[in-house]
Scaffold this motif. Structure first.
Motif, PDB file in Angstrom:
ATOM      1  N   LEU A 121      16.160  18.366 -34.014  1.00  0.00           N
ATOM      2  CA  LEU A 121      15.670  19.162 -35.133  1.00  0.00           C
ATOM      3  C   LEU A 121      14.303  19.768 -34.832  1.00  0.00           C
ATOM      4  CD1 LEU A 121      16.072  20.035 -38.140  1.00  0.00           C
ATOM      5  CD2 LEU A 121      14.751  17.996 -38.725  1.00  0.00           C
TER       6      LEU A 121
ATOM      7  N   ASP B 116      14.705  22.248 -32.027  1.00  0.00           N
ATOM      8  CA  ASP B 116      15.831  23.161 -32.234  1.00  0.00           C
ATOM      9  C   ASP B 116      16.636  23.352 -30.942  1.00  0.00           C
ATOM     10  OD1 ASP B 116      17.646  24.882 -33.363  1.00  0.00           O
ATOM     11  OD2 ASP B 116      16.258  26.574 -33.577  1.00  0.00           O
TER      12      ASP B 116
ATOM     13  N   PRO C  83      21.096  20.179 -32.866  1.00  0.00           N
ATOM     14  CA  PRO C  83      20.692  20.867 -34.092  1.00  0.00           C
ATOM     15  C   PRO C  83      21.930  21.453 -34.791  1.00  0.00           C
ATOM     16  CG  PRO C  83      20.115  22.191 -32.175  1.00  0.00           C
ATOM     17  CD  PRO C  83      20.686  20.888 -31.667  1.00  0.00           C
TER      18      PRO C  83
ATOM     19  N   HIS D 189      23.202  24.555 -37.242  1.00  0.00           N
ATOM     20  CA  HIS D 189      22.832  25.887 -37.733  1.00  0.00           C
ATOM     21  C   HIS D 189      23.887  26.413 -38.695  1.00  0.00           C
ATOM     22  CE1 HIS D 189      20.666  25.584 -33.870  1.00  0.00           C
ATOM     23  NE2 HIS D 189      19.728  26.249 -34.516  1.00  0.00           N
TER      24      HIS D 189
ATOM     25  N   LEU E 104      18.494  27.167 -38.639  1.00  0.00           N
ATOM     26  CA  LEU E 104      18.481  25.720 -38.487  1.00  0.00           C
ATOM     27  C   LEU E 104      18.508  25.073 -39.873  1.00  0.00           C
ATOM     28  CD1 LEU E 104      18.113  23.294 -36.523  1.00  0.00           C
ATOM     29  CD2 LEU E 104      15.648  23.580 -36.851  1.00  0.00           C
TER      30      LEU E 104
END
Length: 139
Positions: free
Chosen positions: A68, A71, A106, A108, A113
């Motif tokens: 996170l 990313d 991550p 999306h 994100l």
């Protein structure tokens, strides 16, 4: 300038991520822990198979947090923290729960994100595969 709103990661999304990752792990005969964080880094969902090693809960959470914050899948970051790597000092420079082991991905939505998933308990490449499969299921 675009002001398009992207739906945040919901508890239903988090449950789909967890179930998909756990099913993938079960199919491979691996017991895991799965952590889902929202875009702000807050815990949205967590599940640990009662047969998985206890530390897998901590590693899944740290992998999700690292994915996170940067990313990027943690699998792509492992080499960057090795001696001579671009981020070699990053793991010790910050007082943050970063973990540069494959298994964090991550999440999306519409190119933005919205959170991250971390899987711990299997070999790093297995954890990465389980997390990636889960993230793809959310699309």
């Amino acid at each position: 300038m675009s002001t398009t709103t992207v739906a945040p990661l919901t508890i239903e999304d988090a449950e789909l991520l967890i179930v998909t990752a756990q099913r993938a792990a079960e199919g491979a005969g691996v017991t895991v822990s799965v952590t889902v964080l929202d875009a702000g880094g807050q815990l949205l969902a967590f599940r640990r198979d009662d047969r998985s090693v206890p530390i897998s809960g901590e590693t899944s959470t740290r992998k999700a947090y690292t994915a996170l914050q940067l990313d990027a899948p943690t699998a792509e970051l492992v080499g960057l923290v090795q001696p001579g790597g671009l981020f070699h000092t990053l793991p010790t420079a910050l007082d943050r729960p970063l973990l540069f082991i494959a298994g964090g991905v991550p999440v999306h939505r519409d190119g933005r994100l919205i959170g991250a998933i971390g899987v711990g308990g299997g070999a790093p490449d297995q954890d990465h595969g389980f997390a990636t499969e889960a993230a793809r299921a959310l699309v």
